[in-house]
Design an enzyme around this catalytic site. Structure first.
Site, PDB file in Angstrom:
ATOM      1  N   GLY A  29       0.864  -1.269  -0.135  1.00 46.16           N
ATOM      2  CA  GLY A  29       0.057  -0.020  -0.151  1.00 46.16           C
ATOM      3  C   GLY A  29       0.863   1.274   0.071  1.00 46.16           C
ATOM      4  N   GLY A  30       0.176   2.435  -0.507  1.00 45.92           N
ATOM      5  CA  GLY A  30       0.743   3.748  -0.475  1.00 45.92           C
ATOM      6  C   GLY A  30       1.475   3.961   0.726  1.00 45.92           C
ATOM      7  N   LEU A 386      -4.932   8.492  -4.692  1.00 46.71           N
ATOM      8  CA  LEU A 386      -3.803   8.275  -5.175  1.00 46.71           C
ATOM      9  C   LEU A 386      -3.820   7.473  -6.607  1.00 46.71           C
ATOM     10  CD1 LEU A 386      -1.993   6.729  -2.013  1.00 46.71           C
ATOM     11  CD2 LEU A 386      -1.842   9.104  -2.811  1.00 46.71           C
ATOM     12  N   ALA A 388      -5.441   8.248  -9.119  1.00 44.12           N
ATOM     13  CA  ALA A 388      -5.031   9.289 -10.180  1.00 44.12           C
ATOM     14  C   ALA A 388      -3.679   9.675 -10.537  1.00 44.12           C
ATOM     15  CB  ALA A 388      -5.632  10.868  -9.718  1.00 44.12           C
ATOM     16  N   ASP A 508      -1.415  45.006  34.115  1.00 43.30           N
ATOM     17  CA  ASP A 508      -2.538  45.105  33.352  1.00 43.30           C
ATOM     18  C   ASP A 508      -3.950  44.414  33.907  1.00 43.30           C
ATOM     19  OD1 ASP A 508      -4.360  45.191  31.028  1.00 43.30           O
ATOM     20  OD2 ASP A 508      -3.882  43.059  30.595  1.00 43.30           O
ATOM     21  N   ASP A 510      -7.520  43.153  32.651  1.00 47.86           N
ATOM     22  CA  ASP A 510      -8.285  41.981  31.823  1.00 47.86           C
ATOM     23  C   ASP A 510      -7.372  41.085  31.117  1.00 47.86           C
ATOM     24  OD1 ASP A 510     -11.227  43.026  32.087  1.00 47.86           O
ATOM     25  OD2 ASP A 510     -10.217  44.636  31.337  1.00 47.86           O
TER      26      ASP A 510
HETATM   27  C1  GDG Z   1      -7.301   6.519   1.866  1.00 42.72           C
HETATM   28  C2  GDG Z   1      -8.349   7.834   1.242  1.00 42.72           C
HETATM   29  C3  GDG Z   1      -6.176   8.666   0.370  1.00 42.72           C
HETATM   30  C4  GDG Z   1      -6.567  -0.358  -5.635  1.00 42.72           C
HETATM   31  N1  GDG Z   1      -6.870  -1.250  -6.227  1.00 42.72           N
HETATM   32  C5  GDG Z   1      -5.773  -2.328  -6.005  1.00 42.72           C
HETATM   33  C6  GDG Z   1      -4.658  -1.807  -5.633  1.00 42.72           C
HETATM   34  N2  GDG Z   1      -5.189  -0.462  -5.071  1.00 42.72           N
HETATM   35  C7  GDG Z   1      -4.179   0.757  -4.729  1.00 42.72           C
HETATM   36  C8  GDG Z   1      -3.908   1.695  -5.466  1.00 42.72           C
HETATM   37  C9  GDG Z   1      -4.006   2.809  -4.634  1.00 42.72           C
HETATM   38  C10 GDG Z   1      -4.882   2.332  -3.356  1.00 42.72           C
HETATM   39  O1  GDG Z   1      -4.926   1.145  -3.595  1.00 42.72           O
HETATM   40  C11 GDG Z   1      -6.067   3.273  -3.281  1.00 42.72           C
HETATM   41  O2  GDG Z   1      -5.451   4.396  -2.770  1.00 42.72           O
HETATM   42  P1  GDG Z   1      -6.656   6.010  -3.043  1.00 42.72           P
HETATM   43  O3  GDG Z   1      -6.040   7.067  -2.422  1.00 42.72           O
HETATM   44  O4  GDG Z   1      -7.197   5.884  -4.186  1.00 42.72           O
HETATM   45  O5  GDG Z   1      -7.928   5.240  -1.768  1.00 42.72           O
HETATM   46  P2  GDG Z   1      -8.297   4.958  -0.307  1.00 42.72           P
HETATM   47  O6  GDG Z   1      -7.765   3.258  -0.264  1.00 42.72           O
HETATM   48  O7  GDG Z   1      -9.537   5.224  -0.138  1.00 42.72           O
HETATM   49  O8  GDG Z   1      -7.384   5.612   0.634  1.00 42.72           O
HETATM   50  C12 GDG Z   1      -7.609   8.414   0.181  1.00 42.72           C
HETATM   51  C13 GDG Z   1      -5.252   7.693   0.799  1.00 42.72           C
HETATM   52  O9  GDG Z   1      -6.273   7.093   2.092  1.00 42.72           O
HETATM   53  C14 GDG Z   1      -4.022   7.974   1.210  1.00 42.72           C
HETATM   54  O10 GDG Z   1      -3.788   8.901   2.151  1.00 42.72           O
HETATM   55  O11 GDG Z   1      -5.765   9.345  -1.058  1.00 42.72           O
HETATM   56  O12 GDG Z   1      -8.477   9.695  -0.164  1.00 42.72           O
HETATM   57  O13 GDG Z   1      -9.469   7.599   1.060  1.00 42.72           O
HETATM   58  O14 GDG Z   1      -2.485   2.929  -4.256  1.00 42.72           O
HETATM   59  O15 GDG Z   1      -2.855   1.389  -6.526  1.00 42.72           O
HETATM   60  N3  GDG Z   1      -3.564  -2.347  -5.730  1.00 42.72           N
HETATM   61  C15 GDG Z   1      -3.389  -3.600  -6.090  1.00 42.72           C
HETATM   62  N4  GDG Z   1      -4.284  -4.275  -6.646  1.00 42.72           N
HETATM   63  C16 GDG Z   1      -5.682  -3.776  -6.614  1.00 42.72           C
HETATM   64  O16 GDG Z   1      -6.336  -4.261  -7.221  1.00 42.72           O
HETATM   65  N5  GDG Z   1      -2.073  -4.057  -5.930  1.00 42.72           N
END
Ligand code: GDG
Length: 735
Positions: A29-30, A386, A388, A508, A510
């Protein structure tokens, strides 16, 4: 420097149990990737839930889990199935998640879930407290753990704590519907740095803090006692190189080495080289606007039938929170919509929508990103989004069009994308058409800007910037703390006080000797204060002055019988030793008739504000107004008054929730310096809380002991936190 402790609901590893053996596999994950630079080496620890409830962990295997996690510098918090339900599915995902994404109708306010949320947050906090030292740095992530910062601060007051919210922070109007809103805010305020993805979330948060907790906020600093909490936006980036390089590798593969998934996509593309693939990837969540997108697609096909058989929409919806009823309903709705639209438009050669309800391996994600001509992301609300950013990162030849909802945090940084309102089908249909027909040159120009930005401000930079900001905030606070009156400073002051032959003290009123009240007349002195002032007043070789912006009538009523020396209206009037007030400065007040109507018009337009008429000044008080609105009106009034008072004879004082117009030859600095010149004082003390007291701090000689009440910017040497501490401090003059 101590270690870094990261805390999130889930650990960045997945546990796999096989024949009573445990393996921990890093997640992709990110957040996990973003924190790599922060979470590395032995001086970092990640605390979180493993994803398995106590009931799911086979007996006797817990130590093996701990050992497997320790290899990744991770440590687990245990949750029972009951806690998972109340804390995770319940309060986190059925209260905070919908509320913060403006789905008020989905938000449940269940006391039992709130109690479980609190208890589980305490478990996380305890896990941190057990492992942390005061010189460590703590970074708490996201909406599941909003109470943790304060719980940790309570036990480890000097530890550096950062908090980052990954989802939107809603406007005050939405947030205030939460029954436990104050506690939630106070929980987060245990942090020294609070980060959001965008400036909008930041200002919503500050607005709630001001309105619900009545705390002092200046710009993006929140003042609590002796701490300043910084609130800032840090738009989260992605691991740009990982996506870009994966795409490059993917594009260089021989046809035979491509994934089966890619081969199937290729076949379809070959059968109609002019047709376009439109991609959307999201967790199956009502915030992502998947149903609206499908409806908009149907609208598009009806409006522009020439694109039938020429476009295909790929929906990858990743299963998520399927225990929560709304998500089950949503799944049903999407299934039906896809079925209906495909049923309505499909031909022998063409199905308009390919729908995948599953998670795909990373390599297939890259297949989809690199094969799609358009990415169409339509969240109704999204903290960042993310996907996008990932789509743009994979476009190695810079082709491809991103259509992105304005409601996503990422839209703020991705101006070169085609931004749409997900509720506007007409606009989306037109935008899809525009995207399909966008010349390659334009696509490349737009993506070049986007890629430059994304590669620079990647997730690693994001994490480092947050950590740097946290450390510098903690340093600033240490600097503040060093100026806070403490025993050593008191000792030093007392030493000089004892040596002194003649002492002059300016107090002072107040905000210094008494707290502010909604009605200024109600802030009258109490017995304890009289007692304290009596003692100071009767000290040998000590001259005490109460110095205030108040009118002389009020001070006469309160203090004349006590025979204290008093200077009122910022230096217009003086009374010594119980004598009636006399003029200290010659002042005019003929300007009042011009200014009064201006102030009156502001009172009419600003509910809760009022005018205080003094002999030689006019004060517009806005303490009882809505804080944001009052501040806005004060700025407006300042501009109006400054333009009206362009001659030098009158000036505008921006005080503590009050704007005061008065003759410019009058201020507390001038008055106090005049008193100083009357005798040979060898110890001078001045204390006050607002801007008008700064004149004293600046104009009295360097050797003066100057003390500010509160930690706002000041020229004073020291500060004390509040009026209670002022009274304690003043006891040095009574012994
Ligand atoms: C929360 C906030 C904020 C998706 N499908 C698969 C897959 N993914 C990965 C994507 C991306 C991540 O999951 C989704 O990240 P998002 O940011 O779009 O959305 P949330 O999960 O709702 O995350 C959001 C984020 O936290 C970070 O602060 O941006 O707004 O809601 O990385 O690539 N990855 C794999 N298979 C999939 O089928 N391997």
């Amino acid at each position: 420097m101590g270690k870094t402790i990261i805390i999130s609901n889930r650990l960045p590893v997945q546990l796999q149990i096989h024949n009573n053996d445990i393996t921990a596999i890093p997640s992709v994950g990110g957040l996990a990737t973003g924190m790599k630079s922060v979470h590395s080496g032995s001086d970092s620890l990640w605390i979180g839930w493993s994803g398995l409830t106590d009931e799911e962990i086979p007996e006797g295997i817990a130590p093996k889990i701990d050992a497997a996690l320790a290899e990744h510098n991770c440590s687990k918090v245990n949750l029972t199935a009951y806690e998972e339900e109340g804390f995770y599915y319940g309060f986190s995902n059925r209260t905070i998640w919908p509320l913060f994404h403006y789905f008020l109708e989905y938000s449940e306010f269940e006391l039992e879930n709130w109690n479980t949320y609190k208890a589980v947050n305490q478990k996380f906090a305890d896990a941190i407290i057990e492992k942390a030292n005061e010189n460590d740095t703590i970074w708490v992530h996201d909406y599941q753990l909003m109470l943790v910062p304060q719980m940790v601060k309570d036990k480890l007051p000097n530890i550096a704590i950062g908090f980052f919210l990954h989802i939107p922070f809603p406007s005050y109007e939405i947030f205030r519907t939460l029954p436990w809103r104050e506690e939630m805010l106070r929980g987060v305020l245990g942090a020294d740095l609070i980060g959001f993805h965008t400036y909008d979330y930041e200002r919503h948060f500050l607005s709630s803090v001001r309105r619900l907790l009545s705390l002092e906020v200046s710009f993006n600093d929140i003042h609590i006692d002796h701490r300043v909490i910084k609130v800032d936006s840090f738009p989260m980036g992605i691991d740009y190189n990982k996506f870009h390089e994966a795409a490059k590798k993917h594009n260089a593969l021989a046809i035979s080495d491509r994934t089966d998934f890619q081969k199937r996509i290729d076949e379809h593309k070959k059968s109609d080289p002019d047709s376009k693939l439109i991609l959307s990837i999201d967790r199956l969540d009502y915030t992502k606007g998947i149903a609206k997108r499908l409806n908009a697609f149907e609208y598009f096909l009806n409006k522009f039938p020439e694109y039938k058989e020429k476009v295909r929409l790929i929906i990858l919806a990743v299963p998520s929170r399927s225990n929560v009823p709304q998500y089950q309903l949503l799944k049903k709705e999407i299934d039906e919509l896809v079925g209906r639209i495909n049923g309505e438009f499909s031909t022998i050669n063409w199905t308009p929508i390919w729908y995948f309800y599953r998670s795909l391996p990373f390599k297939n994600l890259i297949d989809l990103y690199t094969s799609s001509d358009i990415a169409w992301l339509t969240p109704l609300r999204d903290g960042m989004n993310l996907v996008a950013k990932e789509y743009v990162a994979t476009r190695t030849d810079k082709t491809g069009v991103l259509i992105l909802s304005e409601m996503a945090g990422s839209a703020y940084e991705m101006n070169e994308a085609l931004l749409i309102n997900p509720n506007n089908f007409e606009e989306q249909a037109e935008t899809l058409k525009k995207a399909i027909n966008m010349p390659l040159k334009e696509q490349k120009a737009r993506n070049m800007f986007l890629q430059n930005r994304l590669s620079r401000y990647n997730v690693e930079v994001w994490a480092q910037e947050f950590m740097q900001a946290l450390h510098s905030q903690v340093e600033n606070n240490q600097e503040v703390v060093s100026r806070k009156i403490n025993d050593d400073i008191i000792k030093e002051i007392t030493k000089n006080l004892d040596k002194a032959k003649k002492r002059l003290i300016f107090l002072d009123y107040d905000g210094t000797l008494a707290d502010f009240k909604n009605d200024p007349q109600k802030a009258s002195p109490d017995e304890e204060l009289y007692d304290l002032l009596d003692k100071i007043h009767h000290q040998k070789d000590t001259i005490l002055f109460l110095i205030s912006g108040r009118d002389k009538q009020t001070f006469s009523k309160w203090f004349l019988h006590k025979k204290y020396n008093m200077i009122t209206e910022h230096g217009v009037w003086i009374s010594r030793n119980g004598e009636e007030f006399s003029l200290l400065e010659k002042v005019k007040n003929d300007w009042m008739e011009k200014i009064l109507p201006v102030l009156e018009s502001f009172v009419d337009r600003t509910p809760g504000s009022f005018i205080e008429k003094k002999n030689y000044s006019l004060a517009w008080h806005y303490r009882n107004t809505d804080p944001d609105f009052g501040q806005k009106r004060a700025t407006e009034l300042n501009t109006v008054l400054t333009s009206l008072t362009s001659n030098d004879s009158i000036s505008v004082l921006d005080g503590n929730k009050v704007m005061e117009v008065k003759s410019s030859n009058v201020n507390k600095g001038r008055a106090s310096v005049r008193m100083l010149g009357e005798d040979n004082y060898d110890f001078v003390f001045a204390i006050g809380d607002d801007w008008t007291d700064e004149y004293m701090f600046q104009e009295l000689p360097e050797t003066t002991v100057t003390v500010k009440v509160g930690i706002q910017k000041t020229s004073a040497k020291y500060f004390v936190e509040n009026t209670k501490k002022v009274r304690e401090l003043l006891k040095i003059f009574t012994d």
